[in-house]
Design an enzyme around this catalytic site. Sequence first.
Site, PDB file in Angstrom:
ATOM      1  N   HIS A 419       0.843  -1.203   0.000  1.00 24.30           N
ATOM      2  CA  HIS A 419       0.000   0.000   0.000  1.00 24.30           C
ATOM      3  C   HIS A 419       0.877   1.252   0.000  1.00 24.30           C
ATOM      4  CE1 HIS A 419      -3.440   2.618   1.304  1.00 24.30           C
ATOM      5  NE2 HIS A 419      -2.444   3.288   1.866  1.00 24.30           N
ATOM      6  N   GLU A 420       1.876   1.279   0.883  1.00 23.86           N
ATOM      7  CA  GLU A 420       2.766   2.444   0.931  1.00 23.86           C
ATOM      8  C   GLU A 420       3.582   2.564  -0.351  1.00 23.86           C
ATOM      9  OE1 GLU A 420       2.365   4.672   3.102  1.00 23.86           O
ATOM     10  OE2 GLU A 420       0.967   3.424   4.223  1.00 23.86           O
ATOM     11  N   HIS A 423       1.717   4.419  -2.980  1.00 26.16           N
ATOM     12  CA  HIS A 423       1.851   5.879  -2.945  1.00 26.16           C
ATOM     13  C   HIS A 423       3.132   6.311  -3.658  1.00 26.16           C
ATOM     14  CE1 HIS A 423      -1.596   6.443  -0.480  1.00 26.16           C
ATOM     15  NE2 HIS A 423      -1.083   5.938   0.623  1.00 26.16           N
ATOM     16  N   GLU A 457      -5.726   7.495  -1.849  1.00 24.82           N
ATOM     17  CA  GLU A 457      -5.725   6.324  -0.970  1.00 24.82           C
ATOM     18  C   GLU A 457      -6.331   5.111  -1.662  1.00 24.82           C
ATOM     19  OE1 GLU A 457      -4.237   5.990   1.869  1.00 24.82           O
ATOM     20  OE2 GLU A 457      -3.578   8.076   1.891  1.00 24.82           O
TER      21      GLU A 457
END
Length: 562
Positions: A419-420, A423, A457
């Site tokens: 997930h990070e 980004h 997100e």
Amino acid sequence: MLKPVPLIALVGAGACLAVTVVPSAFGTDAPADAAAKAGTCTIRSADKHSEAPLSCLGVTASLDHLPAVGEQATLTVDVKAQADVKNAGLSVQLPPALRIADKDDGLTAPKKDDFGQRTSQKLALAPGTRTVEIKVKAVAAGPAQIQADISDIDHPDPRRAGHDSVELTVGTSKGSTDKGVSVSKGRATKVQRPGPGTRAPRKVTPKTPAPAKAADASAPAANAQTCVNGTFRNRFQSAEGGNWEAKANRDEPVSNANVTLWGKPTAGGATRKLATGMTGNGNGKFNLCYTPTTSTTSVAWVEFRTQAGRMWSVVDYNGNQYATSSYALNNISGTANLGNVYANEGQSRAWHALDTLNKLWWNRGSTTNCWASSEQDGRCTPITVQWYPGSTDGTYWTTNEDKIHLADNDPDSEHTTVHEAGHALMGKLYRGWWPQVSNCSPHYVNRASSASCGWTEGFADAVSFHTFNDTTYYWGNGASMNLANDRSTSGIDQGDACEARVATALVDLWSQVDGGWLKSNAMMARNPQSSFREYFVTDRPAYGLDTGSKARGILWKHTIWY
């Protein structure tokens, strides 16, 4: 151009989470606690840079003194609640260097495995503090970490969870044990044989170039006379496959890690770099060869670093890569086999994070040998993860330093790590530009925030789901939630301001309409977007991606309509 702003993926206070959910998102009819509804919960254990929501549950762990080998100490675990929790789960894990000598009656009998001992207890909590005590005995010297987790079993919300740890380096004599651990460099962990826990490899490996080798890397010489080979592996605990009480134990090879063969050609000579390379993708194998200048090499050893070529790395608090060194081989010639070499156990989470990024690399959706199509070969920028034992500096990624910060148990969740990285990937696709994001601190995966927050997100969530081919999110403490949704799903707000809706719409578009996410990523590299509406209504048709009835049907299914 809009001013880039830090993007923070939320970590549940003490639970080290990358996305945030509320109890109703789990499909139950149980109402949220009054304190949580009123926003009066104030427990925080995350770093000041994190945008973690305040929690109604917290846990702290402490020792009355630092024991040396053979000595005992009292471990006190305080569980603090600011709301009624009918079914809370407390889990305590001790490292192999410590043993449970005595405990409160309510705790389960200790269970032992390669990662030490663990015990747990279910608690019915009212506002206040509950204390549990455990007598621990030091049985081995070296770095050690005690971990304690509390969570609401029925509603695994980051606002109803907490994590704490105690780091110490056990000494051999009274008074020699120190606070903290130093594990950036260490010897390989001694393991008799591979244990259970290896997951089946992906059936199909996408045909994508391997990460570029380090600048000083060299292939084995054609006429090499001396080679050192083996397999590099890591034992770690995985939230994927675990639960609040115990995570899944894994024993797996480490892929695409930089490896160096060091040695002294002659006794008393200077240490030299003899060969470099990378471990094999999917199998962790290495074979380092060089042409010796003497009939035998006096001593040689292999060093592994938490870096994959020049494309991604994991660093400690000071920005240094972790390094594991094998045992030394003496007076070698021809071929020497080290067998299975295991990552230093204190570095286990760093190696897990490194290997998790390898899963994203092979299916990253780029037309170049870089992370993103916006970057050209030879001008790639890496992904850097910072993690260290006991860290509360997470979980987030910022545009200004282009670095992912993971808290203590974050690497246990591969979904959190990716997930990070999602980004970071969006930042590369957008060439450093970032949309002005509003109403995103804090944000909750099942609640409407803003169109900009839902987009940034939601994309990161989608990267995680696309990588692992699922819609279940796993937290670092072992809890999980299936975020699959349609128009009948309750507990998830509707529309493109809700990141869960955006994430699942994206993965369905990629898999059912676009034939993967390569074209979508190429479009994003050409035209950055500030919202899912801009992505779908403006840029997809301009780039030739379908927005017809099937695509709109997918959006309709996930309660988005333009």
